[in-house]
Design a protein around this motif. Structure first.
Motif, PDB file in Angstrom:
ATOM      1  N   LYS A  37      73.362   5.147  30.361  1.00 54.92           N
ATOM      2  CA  LYS A  37      74.837   5.450  30.738  1.00 54.92           C
ATOM      3  C   LYS A  37      75.093   4.175  31.355  1.00 54.92           C
ATOM      4  O   LYS A  37      76.271   3.737  31.344  1.00 54.92           O
ATOM      5  CB  LYS A  37      74.969   6.819  31.536  1.00 54.92           C
ATOM      6  CG  LYS A  37      74.795   8.111  30.667  1.00 54.92           C
ATOM      7  CD  LYS A  37      75.384   9.304  31.367  1.00 54.92           C
ATOM      8  CE  LYS A  37      75.406  10.509  30.578  1.00 54.92           C
ATOM      9  NZ  LYS A  37      74.068  10.865  30.219  1.00 54.92           N
ATOM     10  N   GLU A  38      74.306   3.639  32.310  1.00 48.60           N
ATOM     11  CA  GLU A  38      74.585   2.734  33.066  1.00 48.60           C
ATOM     12  C   GLU A  38      73.221   1.462  32.997  1.00 48.60           C
ATOM     13  O   GLU A  38      72.171   1.924  32.929  1.00 48.60           O
ATOM     14  CB  GLU A  38      74.748   2.703  34.583  1.00 48.60           C
ATOM     15  CG  GLU A  38      75.950   3.524  34.763  1.00 48.60           C
ATOM     16  CD  GLU A  38      76.088   3.636  36.458  1.00 48.60           C
ATOM     17  OE1 GLU A  38      75.197   4.015  37.086  1.00 48.60           O
ATOM     18  OE2 GLU A  38      77.270   3.362  36.872  1.00 48.60           O
ATOM     19  N   SER A  39      73.754   0.235  32.733  1.00 45.27           N
ATOM     20  CA  SER A  39      72.537  -0.702  32.575  1.00 45.27           C
ATOM     21  C   SER A  39      73.098  -2.040  33.024  1.00 45.27           C
ATOM     22  O   SER A  39      74.204  -2.323  33.193  1.00 45.27           O
ATOM     23  CB  SER A  39      72.278  -0.713  31.134  1.00 45.27           C
ATOM     24  OG  SER A  39      73.224  -0.981  30.375  1.00 45.27           O
ATOM     25  N   GLY A  40      72.117  -3.171  33.057  1.00 48.31           N
ATOM     26  CA  GLY A  40      72.407  -4.564  33.378  1.00 48.31           C
ATOM     27  C   GLY A  40      71.510  -5.456  32.659  1.00 48.31           C
ATOM     28  O   GLY A  40      70.954  -5.086  31.735  1.00 48.31           O
ATOM     29  N   THR A  41      71.776  -6.597  32.834  1.00 46.89           N
ATOM     30  CA  THR A  41      71.057  -7.485  32.084  1.00 46.89           C
ATOM     31  C   THR A  41      70.342  -8.559  32.896  1.00 46.89           C
ATOM     32  O   THR A  41      70.831  -8.917  33.806  1.00 46.89           O
ATOM     33  CB  THR A  41      72.092  -8.353  31.394  1.00 46.89           C
ATOM     34  OG1 THR A  41      72.933  -7.512  30.416  1.00 46.89           O
ATOM     35  CG2 THR A  41      71.685  -9.485  30.362  1.00 46.89           C
ATOM     36  N   ILE A  42      69.139  -8.900  32.306  1.00 50.24           N
ATOM     37  CA  ILE A  42      68.271  -9.991  32.959  1.00 50.24           C
ATOM     38  C   ILE A  42      68.237 -11.366  32.184  1.00 50.24           C
ATOM     39  O   ILE A  42      67.967 -10.943  30.834  1.00 50.24           O
ATOM     40  CB  ILE A  42      66.814  -9.348  33.211  1.00 50.24           C
ATOM     41  CG1 ILE A  42      66.994  -8.218  34.182  1.00 50.24           C
ATOM     42  CG2 ILE A  42      65.980 -10.611  34.141  1.00 50.24           C
ATOM     43  CD1 ILE A  42      65.361  -7.491  34.226  1.00 50.24           C
ATOM     44  N   VAL A  43      68.740 -12.199  32.721  1.00 47.29           N
ATOM     45  CA  VAL A  43      68.336 -13.599  31.875  1.00 47.29           C
ATOM     46  C   VAL A  43      67.556 -14.527  32.511  1.00 47.29           C
ATOM     47  O   VAL A  43      67.575 -14.433  34.071  1.00 47.29           O
ATOM     48  CB  VAL A  43      69.867 -14.357  31.671  1.00 47.29           C
ATOM     49  CG1 VAL A  43      70.755 -13.618  30.886  1.00 47.29           C
ATOM     50  CG2 VAL A  43      70.704 -14.863  33.075  1.00 47.29           C
ATOM     51  N   GLY A  44      66.631 -15.146  31.998  1.00 47.79           N
ATOM     52  CA  GLY A  44      65.676 -15.808  32.772  1.00 47.79           C
ATOM     53  C   GLY A  44      65.369 -17.233  31.945  1.00 47.79           C
ATOM     54  O   GLY A  44      65.849 -17.288  30.727  1.00 47.79           O
ATOM     55  N   VAL A  45      64.727 -18.044  32.643  1.00 47.30           N
ATOM     56  CA  VAL A  45      64.406 -19.529  32.088  1.00 47.30           C
ATOM     57  C   VAL A  45      63.125 -19.784  32.718  1.00 47.30           C
ATOM     58  O   VAL A  45      62.617 -19.319  33.891  1.00 47.30           O
ATOM     59  CB  VAL A  45      65.385 -20.381  32.466  1.00 47.30           C
ATOM     60  CG1 VAL A  45      65.378 -20.756  33.866  1.00 47.30           C
ATOM     61  CG2 VAL A  45      65.144 -21.913  31.721  1.00 47.30           C
ATOM     62  N   VAL A  46      62.246 -20.393  31.780  1.00 42.14           N
ATOM     63  CA  VAL A  46      60.828 -20.831  32.194  1.00 42.14           C
ATOM     64  C   VAL A  46      60.654 -22.462  32.146  1.00 42.14           C
ATOM     65  O   VAL A  46      61.072 -22.852  31.151  1.00 42.14           O
ATOM     66  CB  VAL A  46      59.916 -20.118  31.377  1.00 42.14           C
ATOM     67  CG1 VAL A  46      58.433 -20.642  31.728  1.00 42.14           C
ATOM     68  CG2 VAL A  46      59.991 -18.609  30.994  1.00 42.14           C
ATOM     69  N   ARG A  47      60.313 -22.853  33.599  1.00 44.07           N
ATOM     70  CA  ARG A  47      60.481 -24.141  33.737  1.00 44.07           C
ATOM     71  C   ARG A  47      59.239 -24.633  33.896  1.00 44.07           C
ATOM     72  O   ARG A  47      58.525 -24.122  34.551  1.00 44.07           O
ATOM     73  CB  ARG A  47      61.355 -24.482  34.796  1.00 44.07           C
ATOM     74  CG  ARG A  47      62.097 -25.979  34.869  1.00 44.07           C
ATOM     75  CD  ARG A  47      63.110 -26.148  35.959  1.00 44.07           C
ATOM     76  NE  ARG A  47      63.109 -25.657  37.037  1.00 44.07           N
ATOM     77  CZ  ARG A  47      62.288 -26.342  38.025  1.00 44.07           C
ATOM     78  NH1 ARG A  47      61.819 -27.526  37.961  1.00 44.07           N
ATOM     79  NH2 ARG A  47      62.450 -25.797  39.514  1.00 44.07           N
ATOM     80  N   ARG A  83      62.180 -30.238  30.443  1.00 44.14           N
ATOM     81  CA  ARG A  83      60.996 -29.520  30.819  1.00 44.14           C
ATOM     82  C   ARG A  83      61.168 -27.871  30.918  1.00 44.14           C
ATOM     83  O   ARG A  83      60.537 -27.242  31.562  1.00 44.14           O
ATOM     84  CB  ARG A  83      60.653 -29.883  32.332  1.00 44.14           C
ATOM     85  CG  ARG A  83      60.375 -31.315  32.471  1.00 44.14           C
ATOM     86  CD  ARG A  83      60.170 -31.594  34.047  1.00 44.14           C
ATOM     87  NE  ARG A  83      59.552 -33.014  34.106  1.00 44.14           N
ATOM     88  CZ  ARG A  83      58.546 -33.406  34.777  1.00 44.14           C
ATOM     89  NH1 ARG A  83      57.945 -32.301  35.416  1.00 44.14           N
ATOM     90  NH2 ARG A  83      58.402 -34.755  34.884  1.00 44.14           N
ATOM     91  N   LYS A  84      61.671 -27.255  29.750  1.00 47.77           N
ATOM     92  CA  LYS A  84      61.844 -26.005  29.682  1.00 47.77           C
ATOM     93  C   LYS A  84      60.775 -25.588  28.871  1.00 47.77           C
ATOM     94  O   LYS A  84      60.352 -26.480  27.841  1.00 47.77           O
ATOM     95  CB  LYS A  84      63.473 -25.622  29.052  1.00 47.77           C
ATOM     96  CG  LYS A  84      64.495 -25.650  30.148  1.00 47.77           C
ATOM     97  CD  LYS A  84      64.374 -25.175  31.471  1.00 47.77           C
ATOM     98  CE  LYS A  84      65.618 -25.357  32.227  1.00 47.77           C
ATOM     99  NZ  LYS A  84      66.256 -26.581  32.329  1.00 47.77           N
ATOM    100  N   VAL A  85      60.191 -24.317  28.881  1.00 46.43           N
ATOM    101  CA  VAL A  85      58.812 -24.062  28.106  1.00 46.43           C
ATOM    102  C   VAL A  85      59.343 -23.170  27.167  1.00 46.43           C
ATOM    103  O   VAL A  85      59.774 -22.043  27.009  1.00 46.43           O
ATOM    104  CB  VAL A  85      58.139 -23.469  29.219  1.00 46.43           C
ATOM    105  CG1 VAL A  85      56.532 -22.921  28.551  1.00 46.43           C
ATOM    106  CG2 VAL A  85      57.749 -24.284  30.362  1.00 46.43           C
ATOM    107  N   LYS A  86      58.836 -23.527  25.818  1.00 44.32           N
ATOM    108  CA  LYS A  86      58.857 -22.767  24.684  1.00 44.32           C
ATOM    109  C   LYS A  86      57.712 -21.773  24.733  1.00 44.32           C
ATOM    110  O   LYS A  86      56.424 -22.217  25.086  1.00 44.32           O
ATOM    111  CB  LYS A  86      58.938 -23.768  23.575  1.00 44.32           C
ATOM    112  CG  LYS A  86      59.407 -22.850  22.104  1.00 44.32           C
ATOM    113  CD  LYS A  86      59.557 -23.780  20.826  1.00 44.32           C
ATOM    114  CE  LYS A  86      59.739 -23.074  19.618  1.00 44.32           C
ATOM    115  NZ  LYS A  86      60.072 -23.803  18.611  1.00 44.32           N
TER     116      LYS A  86
END
Ligand SMILES: [Cu+2]
Length: 255
Positions: A37-47, A83-86
């Motif tokens: 019913k309720e939720s949020g979002t997580i966004v991330g980056v790997v450097r 320098r972001k990591v794939k």
């Protein structure tokens, strides 16, 4: 008790009670799929932090074949210009309930291709119990070798005429795939026990939507850079950001 050990004990217990072959359902039951019913979002980056290594050409050890006329570059550490990591795998550690798995069907399987004498993609996730379709677009002899710890392993030839093969796994595990015909070919398949898994793309980012409220532990794993964890707190309708900064592991034995 570690979760992996728990799965093994659960599996053995199921076999002792005559339920061998049904353990997959027990594993899937570990994660409860619900309509949130309720939720949020997580966004991330790997450097990446540290000296940027030069792109490395893999040593091609077999004769001249159509699939490797040019150099084959290593995908062990792929970085963007900034320098972001794939190919890092992000997941919410130990989450027991949340959004349903995305629909998977025979028309839209998770695929791992053998093309240009490499596995493509180098890292991918497949939901627990869903088929992984292994393709042989090269049309030459490949040999898929799954190095498992808790799932049934396999080592199967894919001759030129065998264009595809479907496999599935019963337990969550990160599995190294190699090709016994071409020793430079390597890939990692992450069998995911819940839908909050993602592999970073060229820009090093990942995104989890419809995350239950509360504090979660995000874990990132990378083949060359190891593991790291961070806690994040998700609030209703909000987006929370997290950044991972990874460095090269000290040299140890290869897995
Ligand atoms: Cu091969």
């Amino acid at each position: 008790m570690s979760k992996t050990r728990g799965w093994i004990i659960q599996s053995v217990a199921a076999c002792l009670s005559g339920l061998c072959g049904t353990t997959l359902h027990a594993q899937q039951a570990d994660y409860e799929q619900v309509d949130l019913k309720e939720s949020g979002t997580i966004v991330g980056v790997v450097r990446y932090e540290g000296k940027v290594p030069k792109p490395k050409e893999l040593r091609v050890t077999t004769g001249d074949q159509p699939c490797h006329k040019g150099p084959i570059m290593s995908e062990r550490l792929v970085l963007s210009a900034d320098r972001k990591v794939k190919f890092a795998v992000a997941s919410i550690k130990g989450i027991g309930r949340g959004k349903p798995f995305p629909e998977q069907d025979a028309q839209n399987p998770v695929t791992l291709n053998q093309q240009g004498c490499r596995f493509q993609p180098h890292v991918l996730t497949v939901p627990l119990g869903h088929p992984l379709r292994i393709l042989n677009s090269d049309g030459i002899l490949h040999n898929v070798h799954a190095h498992t710890m808790i799932n049934d392993g396999f080592n199967r030839a894919m001759p030129p005429k065998l264009k595809q093969m479907d496999v599935s796994f019963d337990y969550p595990e990160r599995i190294k795939f190699t090709c016994d015909a071409h020793d430079w070919m390597k890939s990692y398949i992450v069998v995911a026990e819940h839908p909050y898994y993602a592999v970073t793309g060229d820009d090093g980012t990942f995104r989890f939507e419809n995350v239950p409220l509360g504090t979660h532990t995000i874990e990132v794993w990378h083949e060359a850079l190891g593991k790291q964890k961070q806690e994040v707190t998700v609030a209703a309708g909000e987006e929370v950001s997290v950044e991972f900064v990874l460095q090269r592991k000290k040299k140890r034995g290869k897995r």
